[in-house]
Design an enzyme around this catalytic site. Structure first.
Site, short mmCIF file in Angstrom:
data_model
loop_
_atom_site.label_atom_id
_atom_site.label_comp_id
_atom_site.label_asym_id
_atom_site.label_seq_id
_atom_site.Cartn_x
_atom_site.Cartn_y
_atom_site.Cartn_z
N GLN B 123 69.74 -81.73 42.70
CA GLN B 123 70.15 -80.76 43.71
C GLN B 123 68.96 -80.43 44.60
O GLN B 123 67.98 -79.85 44.15
CB GLN B 123 70.64 -79.49 43.00
CG GLN B 123 71.07 -78.37 43.94
CD GLN B 123 70.95 -77.00 43.28
OE1 GLN B 123 69.88 -76.62 42.83
NE2 GLN B 123 72.05 -76.29 43.20
N GLU B 241 81.29 -72.00 39.81
CA GLU B 241 80.36 -71.57 38.78
C GLU B 241 80.94 -70.46 37.93
O GLU B 241 80.24 -69.61 37.44
CB GLU B 241 79.05 -71.10 39.42
CG GLU B 241 78.10 -72.24 39.65
CD GLU B 241 76.82 -71.79 40.31
OE1 GLU B 241 76.04 -72.65 40.67
OE2 GLU B 241 76.62 -70.58 40.46
C1 FAD Z 1 63.64 -74.40 35.79
C2 FAD Z 1 64.05 -74.38 37.22
C3 FAD Z 1 64.87 -75.37 37.71
C4 FAD Z 1 65.23 -75.38 39.07
N1 FAD Z 1 66.01 -76.41 39.53
C5 FAD Z 1 66.31 -76.46 40.85
C6 FAD Z 1 67.03 -77.57 41.38
O1 FAD Z 1 67.42 -78.49 40.65
N2 FAD Z 1 67.28 -77.62 42.71
C7 FAD Z 1 66.88 -76.60 43.54
O2 FAD Z 1 67.16 -76.69 44.72
N3 FAD Z 1 66.18 -75.54 43.08
C8 FAD Z 1 65.89 -75.46 41.75
N4 FAD Z 1 65.17 -74.39 41.27
C9 FAD Z 1 64.68 -73.40 42.21
C10 FAD Z 1 65.34 -72.05 42.12
O3 FAD Z 1 66.63 -72.08 42.65
C11 FAD Z 1 64.44 -71.08 42.88
O4 FAD Z 1 63.24 -71.00 42.15
C12 FAD Z 1 65.05 -69.73 43.02
O5 FAD Z 1 66.14 -69.75 43.91
C13 FAD Z 1 64.01 -68.70 43.49
O6 FAD Z 1 63.33 -69.12 44.62
P1 FAD Z 1 61.72 -69.10 44.67
O7 FAD Z 1 61.23 -69.84 43.50
O8 FAD Z 1 61.31 -69.52 46.00
O9 FAD Z 1 61.35 -67.58 44.45
P2 FAD Z 1 61.34 -66.46 45.56
O10 FAD Z 1 62.60 -66.49 46.31
O11 FAD Z 1 60.06 -66.53 46.32
O12 FAD Z 1 61.32 -65.19 44.64
C14 FAD Z 1 60.12 -64.67 44.06
C15 FAD Z 1 60.46 -63.32 43.46
O13 FAD Z 1 60.90 -62.47 44.50
C16 FAD Z 1 62.16 -61.93 44.22
N5 FAD Z 1 62.96 -61.81 45.43
C17 FAD Z 1 63.18 -62.72 46.39
N6 FAD Z 1 64.02 -62.27 47.32
C18 FAD Z 1 64.35 -61.03 46.94
C19 FAD Z 1 65.21 -60.02 47.47
N7 FAD Z 1 65.93 -60.23 48.58
N8 FAD Z 1 65.31 -58.87 46.80
C20 FAD Z 1 64.60 -58.66 45.68
N9 FAD Z 1 63.79 -59.55 45.12
C21 FAD Z 1 63.67 -60.74 45.75
C22 FAD Z 1 62.79 -62.90 43.26
O14 FAD Z 1 63.72 -62.25 42.43
C23 FAD Z 1 61.61 -63.40 42.47
O15 FAD Z 1 61.38 -62.55 41.39
C24 FAD Z 1 64.79 -74.36 39.92
C25 FAD Z 1 63.98 -73.34 39.42
C26 FAD Z 1 63.61 -73.34 38.09
C27 FAD Z 1 62.73 -72.25 37.58
#
Ligand code: FAD
Lengths: 359, 403
Positions: B123, B241
């Protein structure tokens, strides 16, 4: 397979909500709270008229012949309304007769309990604080009772007391019997009055159901307290949501602040999944005997504990006003505290969960 | 209320059990290779047990919708710890999306091999600058003749190394607004313009990756749901989902914790006899019961068309489930005592889902952190609960990113 409410159950809750909204206007609730005298003859009579007093009592005794689940759903609404009055003790007294009474005892008491003409209550908690049958020390010998109990709901008024005695059994004591004295306690929940009751050579009549019946009464009490606390907890969440949408600071409703929103979301997320606990435990009481005690202990321990935490969050989110005597939030905060402590703290029930799990 | 499934369903359960004992005689601890797994899945499809909502012409078993039967099947497969979930993201997300908004040729071409685990998908949503705020994504595709030419950078892409294909979101419409400019594209991973680099996770394992696109290519008609429709298409995933898990995985994990509590020692006796541990275990039992009874409510509501009653339970399920798993792992981590100083060994996603196999609790304790982040972080869940569940106002900017 159906794990949800049927039409009758939804109607029951709707009817009770209507009753509560009509009979217990906020000003009246406040008055009762201020006075600290929770028994209101008018409210009690109208509750009896809608059938709350006899829900689980069989139809041949004038009740509705429903199950513990239905009664629990009623208690959810009572909790939601912070309904004052002796509902809990009354229901448990009737359940004690149902679970452990002789035919004659039932014949004699159930019709009057069902109609609400007679008020029942249960005397379980020892002065040392034990709630369970295994801790009871009040002695019954040759039909006479000696000892004392505390935290008995509406004892002064009760026409019938079901008392837990040494060995774990239950006995009946009639209101105003010889050698009974009561002293009221200034309790946490001003909507449910508590007393200390002393017995000196009081005539008492054992229930043949013995310890088994006493355990069933504990299970039922656990379920009803959980249901009541669940209703109160949701009410607190709703009150706090409403408040957060109207109270403005920094030029915006406080609900706009994400920390407020998340705090509320956490309260909802931790509370919502507990609904099935009291549903399941109530259902198990009537249909799954092998699981009943465990499910009741789980529900009591967890739901009432969650509910108290919801209350604490609700006060915080109301700010200074939440800390005042004048703020109605405290009705439900106190209700949850009562539900958590009455019949034993979560840790006691968790210990039973562990024992029953055979760990 | 009636918790029995009734004679017809109990007979069906027996039938499924018998099938499992014949088709998967290995028991919980079997090491399995892909061929054995596939043989099981093929047999289960033939019996009408798997891919029930998918037409036969695409490789499904095309059964009438029956949530009770579905739950019995999942329960019995999971009880026997059968690794029946092949090609997770492809089956769970891409296939339902294609069924709903894909072109006919796309369905014919992709669904069957995906169901059989022959096509493995990853994905491609998240980017370095676009996580929770997914619509901020910048990887782009421009149409050149009959091909999209793709440039950019995806990150946290699970299983990218094993995947043959990616479904992902790319910015295709330069002029359009943030959400309107995105298309949902499919592409082959094995090509010169795609560079997959493993990322090492907190537990030392490498299940997710970075993917770099340097003039990567995919045919013009490998767009799903039309140009500029990517945001809408990705949200179709969401609908699928639905959390209809049986709570079985959680229960299994909890039982593993109980086993541990019985074998670990505190003051010379089993930890399960220690009053403090007993209380903590009993608290967790309550939480697991919450998950189980909530699943029962969901199952019942779907079976009886009472979905309106379970809006809030569905909204809180992810947040709640990840917290319960976190607490189970946390207690286990306490119980292993000094072994908590040892490095984790990788036990992997599949086991996390099915609760199968032996657990390395250090790994588990680190791994459950992913549940707070992946698939919509816990804070994003809290936003959704607050806004959709409780009617609180939207954040000033952020929550159009509902995933
Ligand atoms: C094990 C694992 C597998 C994954 N697999 C995939 C995959 O196959 N394909 C894919 O596309 N992605 C994948 N992901 C990515 C995942 O979807 C993202 O990590 C997730 O959506 C969070 O985005 P970010 O890491 O950029 O964190 P950020 O969005 O930067 O968030 C950082 C922190 O800020 C908080 N935050 C952000 N926005 C807000 C808000 N509006 N209000 C309050 N708090 C907020 C979050 O809760 C978090 O605690 C995977 C992640 C993990 C850990």
């Amino acid at each position: 397979m159906h794990f949800g409410l049927n039409d009758d159950q939804q109607l029951l809750q709707a009817t009770l909500r209507e009753y509560a909204a009509k009979e217990l206007l906020p000003a009246r609730r406040r008055e009762i709270f201020e006075a600290g005298r929770a028994f209101d003859p008018g409210l009690w009579q109208s509750a009896a008229d809608v059938g709350v007093t006899g829900l689980v009592i069989p139809q041949r005794y004038g009740g509705a012949g429903l199950e513990l689940l239905d009664l629990a759903l009623a208690f959810e609404v009572l909790g939601e309304a912070a309904m004052p009055g002796p509902f809990l003790g009354h229901a448990l007294a009737a359940l004690a007769l149902l679970c452990g009474g002789s035919a004659a005892q039932r014949e004699r008491w159930l019709p009057r309990l069902a109609s609400g003409d007679a008020l029942g209550s249960v005397a379980l908690c020892e002065l040392e604080g034990g709630w369970g049958p295994e801790t009871w020390g009040v002695r019954e010998a040759d039909g006479r009772l000696h000892g004392a109990k505390q935290h008995v709901e509406h004892a002064e008024r009760a026409d019938l007391l079901v008392v837990g005695v040494a060995g774990g059994g239950l006995v009946l004591v009639e209101g105003g019997a010889e050698g009974v004295s009561t002293a009221s306690i200034d309790g946490i929940d001003r909507m449910r009055n508590l007393s200390r009751v002393e017995f000196v050579g009081t005539p008492a009549e054992p229930l043949p159901g013995g310890v088994e019946a006493a355990r069933r009464v504990r299970d039922a009490g656990c379920v009803l307290l959980a249901a009541d606390a669940f209703g109160a907890a949701w009410k607190l969440i709703r009150l706090t949501v409403e408040y957060s949408l109207t109270r403005e600071q920094f030029g915006t409703p406080i609900a706009q602040f994400q920390s407020v929103k998340h705090q509320l979301a956490n309260l909802a997320a931790d509370t919502e999944p507990t609904r099935g606990l009291f549903w399941y435990a109530a259902h198990a009481f009537d249909h799954l005997p092998a699981e009943a005690e465990h499910a009741a202990a789980v529900a009591k321990a967890h739901v009432t504990d969650r509910a108290v935490q919801v209350g604490r969050g609700a006060v915080e989110l109301h700010g200074g006003i939440g800390f005042t005597w004048e703020c109605d939030v405290q009705f439900w905060v106190r209700r949850c505290m009562f539900d958590r402590a009455w019949l034993g703290l979560p840790r006691e029930h968790l210990a039973r969960v562990a024992d029953l799990g055979g760990w | 209320m009636d918790l029995s499934f009734g004679a017809e369903y109990e007979a069906f359960r027996d039938e499924v059990k018998l099938f499992v004992s014949e088709a998967w005689p290995r028991g919980a601890d079997a090491v399995c290779d892909r061929a054995v797994q596939l043989a099981f899945v093929v047999a289960a499809v033939e019996r009408g047990y798997l891919y029930r909502s998918i037409p036969k012409k695409y490789g499904g078993s095309e059964q009438e919708f029956d949530s009770l039967r579905e739950s019995i099947i999942v329960e019995e497969f999971d009880r026997a710890a059968v690794p029946w979930r092949l090609g997770n993201q492809g089956v769970g997300q891409l296939v339902p999306t294609l069924l709903e908004v894909g072109d006919e040729w796309q369905r014919e071409r992709f669904i069957r091999p995906t169901l059989r685990g022959e096509y493995v998908w990853c994905q491609g949503y998240s980017e370095p600058g676009a996580g929770s705020d997914l619509a901020a994504l910048r990887s782009s595709a421009r149409l050149e003749g009959d091909e999209w030419v793709i440039n950019g950078h995806k990150i946290w892409t699970s299983d990218a190394e094993d995947a043959n294909f990616m479904f992902g979101m790319f910015r295709t419409e330069r002029e359009a607004s943030k959400h309107a400019g995105i298309s949902y594209l499919l592409l082959e991973m094995d090509q010169p313009g795609v560079d997959v680099r493993p990322l090492r996770q907190i537990n030392g394992a490498t299940h997710f990756h970075e993917v770099f696109f340097d003039d990567a290519r995919t045919p013009a008609d490998w767009v799903v749901g039309g140009r500029g429709q990517g945001w809408r298409v990705a949200r179709v995933n969401l609908k699928h989902e639905r959390n209809l898990g049986s709570g079985q995985a959680m229960r299994r994990r909890f039982h593993q914790l109980l086993d541990l509590a019985q074998s670990a020692r505190i003051d010379g006796r089993p930890a399960s006899r220690d009053p403090v541990m007993r209380e903590r275990l009993a608290e967790l039992e309550c939480l697991v019961r919450c998950v189980e009874t909530t699943s029962l409510r969901q199952l019942s509501a779907v079976a009886h068309g009472e979905e309106a009653d379970i809006g809030l339970p569905l909204l809180v399920a992810k947040l709640y489930g990840s917290e319960v798993m976190d607490r189970i792992a946390g207690l286990a981590y306490d119980l292993i005592g000094a072994d908590g100083l040892l490095a984790p060994t990788d036990s992997g996603w599949a086991d996390l889902q099915s609760g199968a196999g032996e657990i390395d609790w250090v790994d588990q304790y680190l791994f459950v952190l992913a549940m707070r982040i992946a698939g919509g972080s816990s804070n994003i869940q809290r936003n959704l609960i607050g806004e959709r569940g409780l009617g609180l106002p939207r954040d000033l900017r952020a929550t159009d990113v509902a995933r």
